[in-house]
Design a protein around this motif. Sequence first.
Motif, PDB file in Angstrom:
ATOM      1  N   ASN A 189     -41.684 118.339  76.179  1.00 32.86           N
ATOM      2  CA  ASN A 189     -41.268 116.987  75.829  1.00 32.86           C
ATOM      3  C   ASN A 189     -40.226 116.481  76.820  1.00 32.86           C
ATOM      4  O   ASN A 189     -40.361 115.412  77.386  1.00 32.86           O
ATOM      5  CB  ASN A 189     -40.709 116.973  74.416  1.00 32.86           C
ATOM      6  N   CYS A 190     -39.155 117.272  77.004  1.00 40.37           N
ATOM      7  CA  CYS A 190     -38.181 116.913  78.019  1.00 40.37           C
ATOM      8  C   CYS A 190     -37.367 118.140  78.414  1.00 40.37           C
ATOM      9  O   CYS A 190     -37.298 119.126  77.675  1.00 40.37           O
ATOM     10  CB  CYS A 190     -37.263 115.770  77.566  1.00 40.37           C
ATOM     11  N   PHE A 191     -36.782 118.053  79.585  1.00 40.24           N
ATOM     12  CA  PHE A 191     -36.041 119.156  80.189  1.00 40.24           C
ATOM     13  C   PHE A 191     -34.630 118.686  80.499  1.00 40.24           C
ATOM     14  O   PHE A 191     -34.437 117.624  81.094  1.00 40.24           O
ATOM     15  CB  PHE A 191     -36.749 119.612  81.468  1.00 40.24           C
ATOM     16  N   HIS A 192     -33.640 119.479  80.076  1.00 43.79           N
ATOM     17  CA  HIS A 192     -32.242 119.170  80.332  1.00 43.79           C
ATOM     18  C   HIS A 192     -31.665 120.193  81.310  1.00 43.79           C
ATOM     19  O   HIS A 192     -32.001 121.380  81.255  1.00 43.79           O
ATOM     20  CB  HIS A 192     -31.416 119.271  79.046  1.00 43.79           C
ATOM     21  N   GLN A 193     -30.779 119.733  82.171  1.00 45.74           N
ATOM     22  CA  GLN A 193     -30.002 120.622  83.016  1.00 45.74           C
ATOM     23  C   GLN A 193     -28.548 120.196  82.924  1.00 45.74           C
ATOM     24  O   GLN A 193     -28.216 119.027  83.137  1.00 45.74           O
ATOM     25  CB  GLN A 193     -30.473 120.574  84.469  1.00 45.74           C
ATOM     26  N   ASP A 194     -27.682 121.150  82.559  1.00 42.74           N
ATOM     27  CA  ASP A 194     -26.263 120.853  82.359  1.00 42.74           C
ATOM     28  C   ASP A 194     -26.073 119.676  81.402  1.00 42.74           C
ATOM     29  O   ASP A 194     -25.278 118.757  81.656  1.00 42.74           O
ATOM     30  CB  ASP A 194     -25.574 120.571  83.701  1.00 42.74           C
ATOM     31  N   GLU A 195     -26.839 119.726  80.300  1.00 48.96           N
ATOM     32  CA  GLU A 195     -26.750 118.737  79.209  1.00 48.96           C
ATOM     33  C   GLU A 195     -27.248 117.348  79.584  1.00 48.96           C
ATOM     34  O   GLU A 195     -27.076 116.401  78.817  1.00 48.96           O
ATOM     35  CB  GLU A 195     -25.304 118.631  78.682  1.00 48.96           C
ATOM     36  N   MET A 196     -27.876 117.198  80.750  1.00 46.52           N
ATOM     37  CA  MET A 196     -28.405 115.911  81.171  1.00 46.52           C
ATOM     38  C   MET A 196     -29.929 115.971  81.210  1.00 46.52           C
ATOM     39  O   MET A 196     -30.505 116.956  81.681  1.00 46.52           O
ATOM     40  CB  MET A 196     -27.876 115.521  82.555  1.00 46.52           C
TER      41      MET A 196
END
Length: 293
Positions: A189-196
């Motif tokens: 669905n979606c991917f976060h890196q460092d909470e973004m």
Amino acid sequence: MKKTKYAYSLLTLLLFVLIAPNQVMGQAFVSPSNKWFIDDCSVSFFNGEIDCDTKSYWFEDTLTIDATVYYELRTNDPEPVFEVGAYYREEGGVVFMKMDDNSEEFAIYDFNLEVDDLFLIDDSNNSVELEVLSIDSVTLISGERRKRLEMADALSPNRTTYWIEGVGSASSPMNPIYTFSFDIWVELNCFHQDEMVEWQLGDCMLTHSEEVMVPEEAIICFPNPATDEVHFLHRGRQAVDRVAIFNLDGRAVAETVLQGGQPLSVRELSKGLYAVTVIFEDGAVGRTKFVKQ
């Protein structure tokens, strides 16, 4: 001599600064900086609906097993629809997974592959062989570019998905051995890196695992899976005006105006999972998904 070395170092640094924005930099999949929001989905053959429930996955603590360091996979899902590993590690662009303490590790990604290479994912109970069809890159929301591989079922090349370096597969990202399961499947669905949020194909919101994910006003898409055409119907019986279909890479593959409840032809679409945006005659917008066989 020192001046020459100094000048050479400056020149090297300048070239790096100029070239770096255009490079596709390798990124780690197994990292505590990453978090995935993933949909567990299934087709209801009784009423033609697709039910999806969003779960989250992330890496947290490390554990050493036989002198090898692994990250432990965490999730808010007490019963994943498909098995995921307990432990993961990454080395030289290859991601390895262990189902539990006693099982053998096996490779689930290799971002060093070239076009036409074959890659076997085999956990001794299940297996799938994938083939690299093409390689390009994508730009994340932050502007960073990542390598992307178009992967196909080696036995049925028209069944495809995408791998993004550091993000994983668009289908079953935590265990891509289940990439091409159609009646029950897992999709990114979606991917976060460092909470973004860095890569998004759907809503980045969690839902309770016991909730019914298809509300009364949901769109009905039938037949599902489809082979030649699909019909769209709203339970409120509103008429559908326009329909746009997107593949798992987020690209529009079809858009048309529908009149009088006419079906939408999907005969030319490749096999796989598609997201649909439906616009009704009153301007309301709905979304659903279907599988093309």
